[in-house]
Structure formats: C-alpha cells, structure tokens
Design a protein around this motif. Structure first.
Motif, PDB file in Angstrom:
ATOM      1  N   SER A  22      51.981 -40.506  36.234  1.00  0.00           N
ATOM      2  CA  SER A  22      52.705 -42.360  37.614  1.00  0.00           C
ATOM      3  C   SER A  22      50.798 -42.626  37.962  1.00  0.00           C
ATOM      4  CB  SER A  22      53.119 -42.564  38.572  1.00  0.00           C
ATOM      5  OG  SER A  22      53.034 -43.447  39.005  1.00  0.00           O
ATOM      6  N   LYS A  27      49.873 -48.718  36.781  1.00  0.00           N
ATOM      7  CA  LYS A  27      50.761 -49.542  36.998  1.00  0.00           C
ATOM      8  C   LYS A  27      51.331 -49.883  35.533  1.00  0.00           C
ATOM      9  CE  LYS A  27      50.943 -53.957  38.098  1.00  0.00           C
ATOM     10  NZ  LYS A  27      50.581 -55.068  38.262  1.00  0.00           N
ATOM     11  N   LEU A  28      52.247 -49.727  34.788  1.00  0.00           N
ATOM     12  CA  LEU A  28      52.775 -49.852  33.509  1.00  0.00           C
ATOM     13  C   LEU A  28      53.248 -51.395  33.380  1.00  0.00           C
ATOM     14  CD1 LEU A  28      56.179 -47.119  32.880  1.00  0.00           C
ATOM     15  CD2 LEU A  28      52.924 -47.576  31.824  1.00  0.00           C
ATOM     16  N   ASP A  31      55.638 -53.312  34.892  1.00  0.00           N
ATOM     17  CA  ASP A  31      55.739 -53.736  36.371  1.00  0.00           C
ATOM     18  C   ASP A  31      55.505 -54.797  36.844  1.00  0.00           C
ATOM     19  OD1 ASP A  31      56.798 -51.058  36.400  1.00  0.00           O
ATOM     20  OD2 ASP A  31      54.882 -50.320  36.870  1.00  0.00           O
ATOM     21  N   PRO A  44      59.047 -52.342  40.760  1.00  0.00           N
ATOM     22  CA  PRO A  44      58.302 -51.091  38.555  1.00  0.00           C
ATOM     23  C   PRO A  44      59.405 -51.289  38.401  1.00  0.00           C
ATOM     24  CG  PRO A  44      59.255 -50.568  40.612  1.00  0.00           C
ATOM     25  CD  PRO A  44      60.024 -51.917  41.508  1.00  0.00           C
ATOM     26  N   THR A  47      58.228 -48.530  35.170  1.00  0.00           N
ATOM     27  CA  THR A  47      58.618 -47.204  35.712  1.00  0.00           C
ATOM     28  C   THR A  47      60.105 -46.930  35.676  1.00  0.00           C
ATOM     29  OG1 THR A  47      56.312 -48.215  36.542  1.00  0.00           O
ATOM     30  CG2 THR A  47      57.982 -46.119  37.270  1.00  0.00           C
TER      31      THR A  47
END
Length: 66
Positions: A22, A27-28, A31, A44, A47
């Motif tokens: 993470s 941040k994916l 998100d 999120p 995530t």
C-alpha cells in the motif's frame, strides 16, 4: 509453538506485506476521494477488492495445506 501462535504470526506478516504494498503503490485507480470544503471522504474500493482477493487466496491455500 502452538497452531494459534503460528496463525497470529502469519496474520501479522500478511498485514506487514499489505502495508508495504500500500505504501509503495499509494492510491489505486479505483479508490475514490471527494472533498468539499474542509471535509474529505475517502473510499478505497479497489484497495478493498485487492485485499479481499489476496486474503481469500491465502486462506484457500492455508486451508488446503491443513
């Protein structure tokens, strides 16, 4: 070592790996964060999905080993 202590060590290692991943990726793309004034809402979603898949696979593998 008992089975219970091995389980806690395994869970701890999983949390450490998830924390490192993470921190490395941040941040994916899935998100969501919304900001209005001085209120920020962070959800999120991607995530959560990734963590769920990883944990499901780990529990499946550990279940097959036993």
């Amino acid at each position: 070592m008992t089975e219970f202590s091995k389980l806690f060590i395994t869970i701890g290692i999983i949390f450490i790996v998830i924390g490192v991943i993470s921190a490395a990726f941040g941040k994916l793309p899935g998100d969501f964060s919304f900001k209005k004034g001085n209120v920020t809402f962070y959800f999120p979603l991607m995530t959560s999905i990734v963590v769920s898949i990883v944990l499901s696979l780990l529990f499946y593998v550990f279940g097959k080993i036993r």
